[in-house]
Each structure stands twice: as C-alpha cells, then as structure tokens.
Design an enzyme around this catalytic site. Structure first.
Site, PDB file in Angstrom:
ATOM      1  N   TYR A  64      16.709  29.949   8.329  1.00 34.25           N
ATOM      2  CA  TYR A  64      15.436  30.713   8.813  1.00 34.25           C
ATOM      3  C   TYR A  64      15.421  30.799  10.382  1.00 34.25           C
ATOM      4  O   TYR A  64      15.970  29.766  11.049  1.00 34.25           O
ATOM      5  CB  TYR A  64      14.398  30.057   8.351  1.00 34.25           C
ATOM      6  CG  TYR A  64      14.007  29.923   6.827  1.00 34.25           C
ATOM      7  CD1 TYR A  64      13.826  31.316   6.366  1.00 34.25           C
ATOM      8  CD2 TYR A  64      13.884  29.019   6.270  1.00 34.25           C
ATOM      9  CE1 TYR A  64      13.249  31.265   5.337  1.00 34.25           C
ATOM     10  CE2 TYR A  64      13.570  28.970   4.776  1.00 34.25           C
ATOM     11  CZ  TYR A  64      13.450  30.486   4.375  1.00 34.25           C
ATOM     12  OH  TYR A  64      12.750  30.429   3.029  1.00 34.25           O
ATOM     13  N   LYS A 121       0.675  -1.280   0.132  1.00 35.96           N
ATOM     14  CA  LYS A 121       0.214   0.025   0.108  1.00 35.96           C
ATOM     15  C   LYS A 121       0.865   1.386  -0.010  1.00 35.96           C
ATOM     16  O   LYS A 121       2.229   1.300   0.217  1.00 35.96           O
ATOM     17  CB  LYS A 121      -0.898  -0.039   1.066  1.00 35.96           C
ATOM     18  CG  LYS A 121       0.068   0.074   2.516  1.00 35.96           C
ATOM     19  CD  LYS A 121      -1.237  -0.062   3.688  1.00 35.96           C
ATOM     20  CE  LYS A 121      -0.449   0.137   5.078  1.00 35.96           C
ATOM     21  NZ  LYS A 121      -1.360   0.109   6.340  1.00 35.96           N
TER      22      LYS A 121
END
Length: 347
Positions: free
Chosen positions: A244, A35
């Site tokens: 950042y 899956k």
C-alpha cells in the site's frame, strides 16, 4: 496451513517466575499477574502452570477475569482484582471468592454495604494518580479500613522500568509514610520494582510482564515464538514498488516473500519499515507497509525460502519488535489476535 503459529512455552514462564521469586527474601511471597488473558498468552493455561510451579496468589484487572481464573484454579489461591469493587459486581466477587482492591471511598462504602464479611484489599495512590486512595482519603478512612482487616495494602510504581528515576524513591517514601506501622501485608513491586531491590519488596511482589519474557527483566527466558507461513514469493525489479502507498521501492532485483499475518494479528502497522523477521538465524527486513493480513519481507539473502518465517522468537524478542513499532512489549503481547494456531509447550 495458512494461519500463523503462536507457540507458548509454559516451562519458560514458570522458570521466569522462579527466577523473579529467587530475587526476593524467603519471607516475601511472589504472586503472578495474569490480567488481560495473561498478557495475551492465555490465562487458563498460564495460571494452571504457575500454580503447579508454586504461585499462590494472582492478580487480574477485572472481576470477569478473576471468575475465569477461579474456574481453572479452584478454591485455594487468592485472586485480587485491581479495579476493586465496581457497581453490580458484588455477587460475582463473593461467589468466585475474589478479593477486590478497594480504590476509593465509594468502593469502600459499596463493599461495606454489599459484602461486609467478604475479604478485600486496599490500593493507595503514592503519586501515579491512576488508582487508589489519595493520602487525604487514606487518612480519613485508614482507621475504619484497617479495623475491617484488609488482606493486602498495595500501591503501584510509575517509573520502575527506569531504575534511576527519582519517582521511584519518592513513591517508596510515600508508601512508607502511608503504611509504616500497620499490621497488614504490603505490596509495592511488580516486575520492575522487584529489580529495584529488597527495599521495594515488602511482603508480596506482583510480577507481570517479566513472566512473559518482557523487559525490564533482562534475564527472562523467551516465552513465545510466532512463525508465519510464506504464501508467495516474487522478484521485484528496480523501480517497482511493494504494498500500500508504494511505500517501498526496489533499487535492485529483490526477492520478496509475502507472509500470512498482519496488524489484525498484533503485528503493528507502525513496525514497518524497521521490523526484521528471521529465517533460522538469518535476518530478513520487512519492506513496504504491514497490512491487516499480510507482511512483505526481503528474502534476497536466503539460498532457499523456508515454509515460514519467524517474527518473534530467540533471535527476535517481543521487545525488539515493539521497539520497531515505537511501543512496548506489553502492547505487542496483548494485541496478539485470535487467528493464531496456539501451541502450548509442554503439550
């Protein structure tokens, strides 16, 4: 080349499947869970390799995934769909010969109306409270369902990655109570359940994350490597910051490399500042925040900065990176983005 490289070792995946298969009795079938695009690895290539290794049954989450796997594997393998028989999917299930795992009375009715002669399985809820017939529903529907002939009756363990958790024994007892005496194949164990021992194996096991090198299968071979090109290096002076938010400040002259991948590629932002990447066998700590496309790394300990650094590989497992991000290997694998240059071995 600016793109990071994701190398997928199909031989390792097949070896992991064989190793998990060897932990069960000869009468127990070992299937494969593919899956979510084989946990982000690539279902088409993985399913084909596992078929050549001997896997005969496959599990997907959605009918659409099952159709794609059927296109690769042809008519012979059994492909089970965890989501069951959803509204509007009858034609796809029948045409692709997919086996829905019915989860509730409404799915049972839909299947009986729209695909009465089509194979199906049944999923039971033994305490996880996620999918499957609850005990009262099973008692009401059991006779009709068993008379129709499910190919498999299964349930799912909630705490199999914690071997001593009492929930494992409770669910095992509940599964016995709901299924003992039926003449249908049964399944309870995924990767963690296989490792709990033979009393959890029943007729079919469904390994997933263990195939792809993830915990709790400690004996798994690494299935992937991620090598990320170095774009630029610079020396950051004491007091200067990186990235950042000025999240990291140099306390000494530090050689910093910027590599070309980030959280858009599944290198989760939360992994900084605990994550470590490698130049060969030499660890290089991540400094500053992980951004969308870039990661900054302290390479001061290297005599020479290589063309790329390895984020996941023999020295840095999927689960090690996941631990740095306070998550699990499943999330890292299934978050791998589309920008990687994907290389499958053997080619």
């Amino acid at each position: 080349m600016g793109a990071a490289r994701l190398t997928i070792d199909l031989d390792a995946i097949c070896a992991n499947w064989r190793a998990l298969d060897a932990l069960t009795d000869n009468e127990v079938e070992t299937a494969a869970v593919v899956k979510a695009d084989a946990y982000g690895i690539g279902a088409a290539r993985v399913a084909k390799a596992l078929a050549e290794a001997g896997a005969k049954s496959y599990f997907v989450a959605l009918a659409e995934e099952g159709v794609a796997v059927r296109d690769v594997l042809g008519d012979l393998p059994d492909i089970y769909v965890f989501a069951g028989h959803m509204e509007g999917e009858s034609d796809a299930l029948v045409s692709a010969r997919l086996i829905p795992l019915l989860n509730a009375p409404d799915q049972m009715s839909r299947h009986a109306t729209n695909a009465p002669a089509h194979p199906f399985g049944v999923q039971l809820d033994t305490g996880m409270n996620r999918l499957g017939f609850e005990p009262s529903e099973w008692n009401d529907c059991k006779g009709e369902l068993l008379e129709s002939g499910p190919l498999l009756v299964m349930s799912h363990l909630a705490c199999a990655d914690e071997p001593d958790h009492p929930m494992n024994a409770r669910q095992l007892d509940a599964f016995h109570g709901m299924t003992d005496g039926i003449s249908r194949r049964r399944s309870l164990a995924a990767t963690g359940g296989i490792l709990l021992g033979p009393e959890y194996h029943f007729d079919l096991t469904r390994p997933g994350v263990g195939l792809y090198g993830g915990q709790p299968f400690g004996g798994a071979l690494p299935a992937i490597c991620i090598d990320v090109p170095v774009i630029q290096t610079r020396t950051v002076q004491p007091g200067e910051t990186v990235g950042y938010g000025n999240a990291w400040t140099a306390v000494a002259p530090t050689k910093v490399a910027t590599i070309s991948a980030g959280y858009a590629d599944g290198l989760l932002r939360a992994a900084a500042p605990e994550a470590v990447v490698f130049a060969g066998n030499t660890p290089c700590p991540v400094v500053g925040r992980i951004s969308m496309d870039l990661v900054t790394v302290d390479v001061s300990g290297l005599h020479e900065v290589p063309a790329s650094l390895q984020v996941i590989g023999p020295n840095a497992s999927v689960d090690a990176f996941a631990e740095a991000a306070d998550t699990i290997g499943y999330e890292i694998l299934t978050s791998l983005g589309a920008r990687y240059e994907r290389v499958y071995l053997p080619q």
